[in-house]
Design a protein around this motif. Structure first.
Motif, mmCIF file in Angstrom:
data_model
loop_
_atom_site.group_PDB
_atom_site.id
_atom_site.type_symbol
_atom_site.label_atom_id
_atom_site.label_comp_id
_atom_site.label_asym_id
_atom_site.label_seq_id
_atom_site.Cartn_x
_atom_site.Cartn_y
_atom_site.Cartn_z
ATOM 1 N N ALA A 1 -2.156 3.723 -1.561
ATOM 2 C CA ALA A 1 -3.558 3.480 -1.224
ATOM 3 C C ALA A 1 -4.395 3.099 -2.442
ATOM 4 N N VAL A 2 -3.784 3.046 -3.609
ATOM 5 C CA VAL A 2 -4.518 2.739 -4.839
ATOM 6 C C VAL A 2 -4.457 1.239 -5.092
ATOM 7 N N THR B 1 -7.814 7.169 -8.814
ATOM 8 C CA THR B 1 -7.008 8.259 -8.270
ATOM 9 C C THR B 1 -6.657 7.957 -6.818
ATOM 10 N N ASP B 2 -5.825 8.827 -6.230
ATOM 11 C CA ASP B 2 -5.499 8.653 -4.807
ATOM 12 C C ASP B 2 -6.387 9.531 -3.922
ATOM 13 N N GLY B 3 -7.534 9.995 -4.496
ATOM 14 C CA GLY B 3 -8.545 10.690 -3.707
ATOM 15 C C GLY B 3 -8.395 12.203 -3.710
ATOM 16 N N PHE B 4 -9.477 12.843 -3.284
ATOM 17 C CA PHE B 4 -9.453 14.300 -3.151
ATOM 18 C C PHE B 4 -10.240 14.678 -1.886
ATOM 19 N N ILE C 1 -2.281 -0.249 -8.090
ATOM 20 C CA ILE C 1 -0.825 -0.088 -8.140
ATOM 21 C C ILE C 1 -0.181 -1.070 -7.167
ATOM 22 N N PRO C 2 0.712 -1.947 -7.648
ATOM 23 C CA PRO C 2 1.391 -2.877 -6.746
ATOM 24 C C PRO C 2 2.165 -2.137 -5.654
ATOM 25 N N ALA C 3 2.155 -2.679 -4.461
ATOM 26 C CA ALA C 3 2.800 -2.021 -3.324
ATOM 27 C C ALA C 3 4.287 -1.809 -3.562
ATOM 28 N N ARG C 4 4.929 -2.776 -4.197
ATOM 29 C CA ARG C 4 6.363 -2.647 -4.443
ATOM 30 C C ARG C 4 6.643 -1.502 -5.412
#
Length: 218
Positions: free
Chosen positions: A199-200, A187-190, A203-206
């Protein structure tokens, strides 16, 4: 007898005077010329010896030995020199290493497969579906990725409601393996990381850039 003695004495005096008188001028000049010639020869020989000695020392000091001199490079003026190969710029190298990504329209079967993947990752959760308008789907170099958040259905139990609430508003991210199975990757946090899916790690930056960092949902 007196006259004979005087004559003898006179002749003796003349002979003595002839022997002790100065040498003739021609003889003196000849001897002087011979002495000067010998002196010139001696000076010339000495000069030649000195010049040879000085020249030999200078050559030894200023001329490098053949062993210590590096071999020269012979360049044929008619042969063009090779041009240096330009090195790739850092931006070009970075572009070549980045994956080729595209954002895709998600089909219903992908939504269902992703939902099943989250059910497998969260035992006890059954009654939930993706939140409408927040589903991300894309591909990078043949690898498919997805991102969404979930909401409980009307049939959700109290335990499911609490479990989903504990997960907060974090987006969930998934990757499809080579065998076609979707897997929950994180996840991208909580609370959510302000960078969103950028920030994950999975997942590729592009792709995150194409998805606007998955920040469409507040």
């Amino acid at each position: 007898m007196t006259e004979d003695f005087e004559a003898v004495l006179h002749r003796g005096s003349e002979e003595l005077a002839a022997r002790t008188s100065a040498l003739p001028a021609a003889t003196v000049r000849a001897r002087g010329d011979d002495l000067r010639r010998r002196r010139r020869l001696a000076v010339t020989a000495l000069t030649v010896a000195l010049v040879a000695s000085v020249a030999g020392g200078t050559f030894a000091l200023t001329t490098p030995s053949r062993e210590s001199s590096p071999p020269g490079t012979v360049v044929n003026p008619t042969t063009p020199l090779p041009l240096p190969t330009p090195s790739p710029s850092p931006s070009a190298s970075a572009s070549a290493s980045e994956p080729r990504c595209r954002s895709l329209v998600v089909p219903p079967e992908v939504k269902e497969a992703v939902t099943q993947a989250y059910r497998r990752a969260q035992p006890g959760l059954t009654h939930f579906v993706p939140v409408k308008g927040t589903f991300y789907y894309g591909e990078c170099d043949g690898v498919f990725h997805a991102g969404t958040s979930f909401t409980p259905t009307a049939a959700a139990t109290e335990g499911e409601l609490v479990q989903l609430q504990d997960a907060g508003g974090a987006e969930k991210y998934f990757t499809k393996s080579e065998d076609g199975v979707w897997t929950f990757t994180g996840t991208d946090g909580f609370p959510r990381d302000p960078r969103g899916c950028a920030a994950v790690p999975g997942i590729p930056a592009r792709l995150a850039e194409l998805w606007d960092n998955c920040l469409a949902r507040p």
